[in-house]
Design a protein around this motif. Structure first.
Motif, PDB file in Angstrom:
ATOM      1  N   LEU A  90       0.826  -1.206   0.000  1.00  0.00           N
ATOM      2  CA  LEU A  90       0.000   0.000   0.000  1.00  0.00           C
ATOM      3  C   LEU A  90       0.862   1.259   0.000  1.00  0.00           C
ATOM      4  O   LEU A  90       0.556   2.238  -0.689  1.00  0.00           O
ATOM      5  N   THR A  91       1.929   1.234   0.777  1.00  0.00           N
ATOM      6  CA  THR A  91       2.810   2.392   0.857  1.00  0.00           C
ATOM      7  C   THR A  91       3.472   2.674  -0.490  1.00  0.00           C
ATOM      8  O   THR A  91       3.521   3.830  -0.944  1.00  0.00           O
ATOM      9  N   ILE A  92       3.978   1.639  -1.138  1.00  0.00           N
ATOM     10  CA  ILE A  92       4.633   1.815  -2.440  1.00  0.00           C
ATOM     11  C   ILE A  92       3.640   2.316  -3.480  1.00  0.00           C
ATOM     12  O   ILE A  92       3.913   3.259  -4.240  1.00  0.00           O
ATOM     13  N   GLN A  93       2.456   1.685  -3.526  1.00  0.00           N
ATOM     14  CA  GLN A  93       1.461   2.088  -4.518  1.00  0.00           C
ATOM     15  C   GLN A  93       0.951   3.500  -4.266  1.00  0.00           C
ATOM     16  O   GLN A  93       0.736   4.274  -5.204  1.00  0.00           O
ATOM     17  N   ALA A  94       0.739   3.839  -2.979  1.00  0.00           N
ATOM     18  CA  ALA A  94       0.276   5.187  -2.656  1.00  0.00           C
ATOM     19  C   ALA A  94       1.311   6.232  -3.068  1.00  0.00           C
ATOM     20  O   ALA A  94       0.964   7.302  -3.586  1.00  0.00           O
ATOM     21  N   LYS A  95       2.574   5.909  -2.835  1.00  0.00           N
ATOM     22  CA  LYS A  95       3.642   6.844  -3.207  1.00  0.00           C
ATOM     23  C   LYS A  95       3.703   7.045  -4.718  1.00  0.00           C
ATOM     24  O   LYS A  95       3.838   8.176  -5.216  1.00  0.00           O
ATOM     25  N   ILE A  96       3.591   5.949  -5.459  1.00  0.00           N
ATOM     26  CA  ILE A  96       3.647   6.035  -6.918  1.00  0.00           C
ATOM     27  C   ILE A  96       2.486   6.858  -7.466  1.00  0.00           C
ATOM     28  O   ILE A  96       2.647   7.651  -8.399  1.00  0.00           O
ATOM     29  N   ASN A  97       1.304   6.706  -6.871  1.00  0.00           N
ATOM     30  CA  ASN A  97       0.111   7.370  -7.392  1.00  0.00           C
ATOM     31  C   ASN A  97      -0.117   8.763  -6.820  1.00  0.00           C
ATOM     32  O   ASN A  97      -1.105   9.418  -7.175  1.00  0.00           O
ATOM     33  N   THR A  98       0.762   9.194  -5.941  1.00  0.00           N
ATOM     34  CA  THR A  98       0.619  10.556  -5.383  1.00  0.00           C
ATOM     35  C   THR A  98       1.867  11.400  -5.632  1.00  0.00           C
ATOM     36  O   THR A  98       2.119  12.356  -4.900  1.00  0.00           O
ATOM     37  N   GLU A  99       2.655  11.031  -6.628  1.00  0.00           N
ATOM     38  CA  GLU A  99       3.845  11.816  -6.970  1.00  0.00           C
ATOM     39  C   GLU A  99       3.422  13.065  -7.730  1.00  0.00           C
ATOM     40  O   GLU A  99       3.384  13.103  -8.956  1.00  0.00           O
ATOM     41  N   ASN A 100       3.064  14.058  -6.967  1.00  0.00           N
ATOM     42  CA  ASN A 100       2.592  15.324  -7.510  1.00  0.00           C
ATOM     43  C   ASN A 100       3.097  16.444  -6.615  1.00  0.00           C
ATOM     44  O   ASN A 100       2.897  16.396  -5.397  1.00  0.00           O
ATOM     45  N   PRO A 101       3.762  17.434  -7.166  1.00  0.00           N
ATOM     46  CA  PRO A 101       4.310  18.510  -6.325  1.00  0.00           C
ATOM     47  C   PRO A 101       3.235  19.297  -5.574  1.00  0.00           C
ATOM     48  O   PRO A 101       3.536  19.981  -4.600  1.00  0.00           O
ATOM     49  N   LEU A 102       1.988  19.183  -6.020  1.00  0.00           N
ATOM     50  CA  LEU A 102       0.906  19.900  -5.341  1.00  0.00           C
ATOM     51  C   LEU A 102       0.396  19.156  -4.104  1.00  0.00           C
ATOM     52  O   LEU A 102      -0.305  19.735  -3.280  1.00  0.00           O
TER      53      LEU A 102
ATOM     54  N   THR B 140       1.046  12.493   2.318  1.00  0.00           N
ATOM     55  CA  THR B 140      -0.140  11.851   1.740  1.00  0.00           C
ATOM     56  C   THR B 140      -0.005  10.330   1.704  1.00  0.00           C
ATOM     57  O   THR B 140      -0.975   9.603   1.940  1.00  0.00           O
ATOM     58  N   THR B 141       1.198   9.839   1.430  1.00  0.00           N
ATOM     59  CA  THR B 141       1.408   8.389   1.332  1.00  0.00           C
ATOM     60  C   THR B 141       1.077   7.689   2.643  1.00  0.00           C
ATOM     61  O   THR B 141       0.331   6.692   2.670  1.00  0.00           O
ATOM     62  N   GLY B 142       1.637   8.167   3.749  1.00  0.00           N
ATOM     63  CA  GLY B 142       1.346   7.561   5.043  1.00  0.00           C
ATOM     64  C   GLY B 142      -0.116   7.672   5.410  1.00  0.00           C
ATOM     65  O   GLY B 142      -0.704   6.748   6.000  1.00  0.00           O
TER      66      GLY B 142
END
Length: 245
Positions: free
Chosen positions: A57-69, A74-76
């Motif tokens: 979940l952590t890896i997928q959340a990080k990949i899908n929230t890579e946005n400077p805004l 957000t990942t945690g």
């Protein structure tokens, strides 16, 4: 009409189950065995699945929230909310329905086709109460502990991603799992897990108790127990989410 017949038989069986035990000593002895069988023996699979799901979940959340805004926490946050709201209550119960539910259905079904239950009835023993009540009470009391352990281990799995990879920093992850924490989400997950634990044990016991024929029918009863438990869990999840959130 078949559904009404099953519902009627289930209600009559539960009426026999929830009666005062003939012997409290025998009840607590059976209860202790079921706690060990359904709770403690389920602990390894809960830990293994939860730690990997937390990391994934952590890896997928990080990949899908890579946005400077988006903030770095957000990942945690996403990992925590997913574990609290769905995985450690609903998805975990779906998994345990396959382990605990099939075990209960096959155990009671085997006793039925080998006429052990008939022998109990002849001796005047309330077989439904003796066999089923300890299983239901044991799993209901153990399920909240399994959920808490799953949440904890899942968060540790996510922390491991930050500690041993460069996907996310530990500091950002820790801030995320602490940010805007709502304690009610834990209560919500525990309420769902207790209800789902009852569904798994009672429905599996029903299919095993009314198994007829031979070994093939025991397998069919076990399959029906798992499939129908999963369907009711998903329906219950939808209903409880609407009612409790």
């Amino acid at each position: 009409m078949k559904i009404l017949q099953h519902f009627g038989e289930y209600c009559l069986l539960m009426a026999r189950v929830f009666r005062k035990p003939d012997s409290w000593h025998m009840f607590f002895r059976q209860y202790a065995k079921e706690v060990e069988k359904q709770g403690l023996q389920s602990l390894p699979i809960v830990v293994i699945i939860s730690v990997f799901i937390g990391a994934i979940l952590t890896i997928q959340a990080k990949i899908n929230t890579e946005n400077p805004l988006l903030p770095t926490y957000t990942t945690g946050l996403l990992t925590r909310e997913t574990l609290l709201l769905e995985f450690s209550s609903t998805i975990l119960c779906l998994i345990l329905a396959g382990k605990v539910g099939s075990n209960i259905a096959s155990e009671i079904g085997t006793m039925r086709i080998t006429e052990q239950i008939d022998a109990m009835e002849i001796m005047g023993v309330n077989s439904a109460n003796y066999l089923i009540l300890p299983k239901i009470i044991a799993f209901i009391t153990m399920m909240p502990f399994l959920v808490i352990i799953s949440i904890t281990v899942g968060l540790i799995g996510g922390w491991g991603v930050g500690a041993f990879t460069d996907v996310i920093t530990v500091a950002d992850y820790v801030v995320g799992i602490q940010y805007a924490f709502n304690p009610y989400f834990i209560v919500y997950g525990l309420i769902k897990s207790v209800i789902f634990a009852y569904i798994i044990t009672s429905l599996s016991s029903y299919y095993g108790y009314f198994a007829r024929g031979g070994a093939l029918e025991v397998g069919v009863a076990s399959t029906n127990a798992v499939v129908n438990s999963n369907i009711l869990i998903l329906f219950g999840d939808l209903l409880l989410t609407k009612l409790l959130l």
